[in-house]
Design a protein around this motif. Sequence first.
Motif, PDB file in Angstrom:
ATOM      1  N   UNK A  81     -87.831 -19.457  -3.175  1.00 16.84           N
ATOM      2  CA  UNK A  81     -86.904 -19.106  -4.063  1.00 16.84           C
ATOM      3  C   UNK A  81     -85.319 -18.974  -3.369  1.00 16.84           C
ATOM      4  N   UNK A  82     -84.479 -19.545  -3.724  1.00 22.27           N
ATOM      5  CA  UNK A  82     -83.103 -19.692  -2.939  1.00 22.27           C
ATOM      6  C   UNK A  82     -82.478 -18.351  -2.643  1.00 22.27           C
ATOM      7  N   UNK A  83     -83.056 -17.455  -3.472  1.00 24.37           N
ATOM      8  CA  UNK A  83     -82.355 -16.250  -3.201  1.00 24.37           C
ATOM      9  C   UNK A  83     -82.684 -15.175  -2.272  1.00 24.37           C
ATOM     10  N   UNK A  84     -84.086 -15.610  -1.668  1.00 23.02           N
ATOM     11  CA  UNK A  84     -84.991 -14.608  -0.892  1.00 23.02           C
ATOM     12  C   UNK A  84     -85.724 -15.317   0.130  1.00 23.02           C
ATOM     13  N   UNK A  85     -85.738 -16.664   0.024  1.00 26.54           N
ATOM     14  CA  UNK A  85     -86.413 -17.488   1.074  1.00 26.54           C
ATOM     15  C   UNK A  85     -85.942 -17.899   2.280  1.00 26.54           C
ATOM     16  N   UNK A  86     -84.435 -17.587   2.516  1.00 33.85           N
ATOM     17  CA  UNK A  86     -83.563 -18.027   3.556  1.00 33.85           C
ATOM     18  C   UNK A  86     -82.840 -16.633   3.939  1.00 33.85           C
ATOM     19  N   UNK A  87     -82.209 -16.836   5.062  1.00 32.14           N
ATOM     20  CA  UNK A  87     -81.175 -16.149   5.655  1.00 32.14           C
ATOM     21  C   UNK A  87     -79.885 -16.635   5.614  1.00 32.14           C
ATOM     22  N   UNK A  88     -79.003 -16.504   4.957  1.00 35.18           N
ATOM     23  CA  UNK A  88     -77.503 -16.953   4.841  1.00 35.18           C
ATOM     24  C   UNK A  88     -76.933 -16.345   6.133  1.00 35.18           C
ATOM     25  N   UNK A  89     -76.455 -17.439   6.793  1.00 37.27           N
ATOM     26  CA  UNK A  89     -75.947 -16.982   8.231  1.00 37.27           C
ATOM     27  C   UNK A  89     -74.270 -17.268   8.156  1.00 37.27           C
ATOM     28  N   UNK A  90     -73.652 -18.339   7.566  1.00 38.57           N
ATOM     29  CA  UNK A  90     -72.359 -18.349   7.463  1.00 38.57           C
ATOM     30  C   UNK A  90     -71.716 -19.696   6.491  1.00 38.57           C
ATOM     31  N   UNK A  91     -70.581 -19.308   5.898  1.00 34.97           N
ATOM     32  CA  UNK A  91     -70.118 -20.600   4.870  1.00 34.97           C
ATOM     33  C   UNK A  91     -69.338 -21.060   5.697  1.00 34.97           C
ATOM     34  N   UNK A  92     -69.426 -22.331   6.271  1.00 35.55           N
ATOM     35  CA  UNK A  92     -68.570 -23.086   7.097  1.00 35.55           C
ATOM     36  C   UNK A  92     -67.329 -23.605   6.815  1.00 35.55           C
ATOM     37  N   UNK A  93     -67.727 -24.348   5.322  1.00 38.30           N
ATOM     38  CA  UNK A  93     -66.268 -25.149   5.114  1.00 38.30           C
ATOM     39  C   UNK A  93     -66.550 -25.190   3.467  1.00 38.30           C
ATOM     40  N   UNK A  94     -65.312 -25.679   2.917  1.00 40.54           N
ATOM     41  CA  UNK A  94     -65.477 -25.945   1.574  1.00 40.54           C
ATOM     42  C   UNK A  94     -64.263 -26.986   1.195  1.00 40.54           C
ATOM     43  N   UNK A  95     -64.706 -27.685   0.050  1.00 39.15           N
ATOM     44  CA  UNK A  95     -63.782 -28.615  -0.609  1.00 39.15           C
ATOM     45  C   UNK A  95     -63.543 -28.442  -2.200  1.00 39.15           C
ATOM     46  N   UNK A  96     -63.267 -29.347  -2.886  1.00 39.72           N
ATOM     47  CA  UNK A  96     -62.815 -29.537  -4.131  1.00 39.72           C
ATOM     48  C   UNK A  96     -62.978 -30.865  -4.892  1.00 39.72           C
TER      49      UNK A  96
END
Length: 329
Positions: A116-131
């Motif tokens: 489950x993408x919403x519960x099977x992981x621990x989000x740690x940090x959003x590193x970077x973004x682009x467009x």
Amino acid sequence: MLRRRQALGAVAGLGGLALVGAQAQVAQAQGIQPDGPVTFVVPFTPGTTQDLLARLLAPFLQARLGQPVVVDNRAGASGVIGSGAVARAAPDGRMLMIQGVPFVMSPPLMKSLPYDPGSSFTPILRLAEGHVLLVVQPDVPARSVAELVALARARPGALDYASPGNGTAQHMTMELFKLRAGVDLTHIPYRGTAPAVQDLIGRRVAAMMLPVPVALPLMREGQVRALAIGADRRSTEAPEVPTLDEAGVPDASVTLWYGLFGPPAMTPELTARFAAAANAWLREPATQEMLRAQALFPVGGEAETFRRFVGTELQRWATVVRDAGISPD
């Protein structure tokens, strides 16, 4: 005197290493650091942005943790194989992964997932973004988004667009554009970015959403025409290209983000330890220079902020899939 300075430098270096080692041992004893080598799982092939970020972050993290950090590419099934391995890993911080925005886009398009993408992981940090840039090939008689919309509305379904495949960022960002602009374009999925771009510049398909660093060289060579950027601000590399908001299509901007995740049930203390190390890496001038070269921007922040962001993104793209009437594979 020179030898003395060299000797003193060597002693200082050993002292620094000893201090790092002592700090690592204390951190391990307190349960806020992994007690062995760390594996960075990249669920995609070498050369992808996820792979690049992992290989740049790994040595920095290794120095911070005092533990070996290795990168393991486990590609396959649109990232499911590598992600599944992390979802099954122990919450001890010895297995992490770097994922991107398709992680939250593609689940509604899959009939079944081993996690489950919403519960099977621990989000740690959003590193970077682009467009992304909305581009058309030169034969398309549209020099603005308004003209493209008018053309598409006059001939529903007649214009097509390419993507590297179902559930990819280019596919989903164009579907969002279609919803917000109220137009019907026909999706032509390819097996990867290269053949899709080849048919775009070969004038066999009309349009595509392309990441900025991919689109810019094609724009400069006159092989594509950029109509808008899917961002809240114009690109410094192409300041003449308006945003989708400016072009009259609001709420269609998309962030191509990349983030650091761990297995489920990691402790807040261990999660914060990794987030602090990754934030420190993002502050490095060399890191920021590398990101700029890839048309990416550092993000950082706190783990809890990233967790909420991932939840919002999952809801957003599930809604897009539903409203666009896209059927699961």
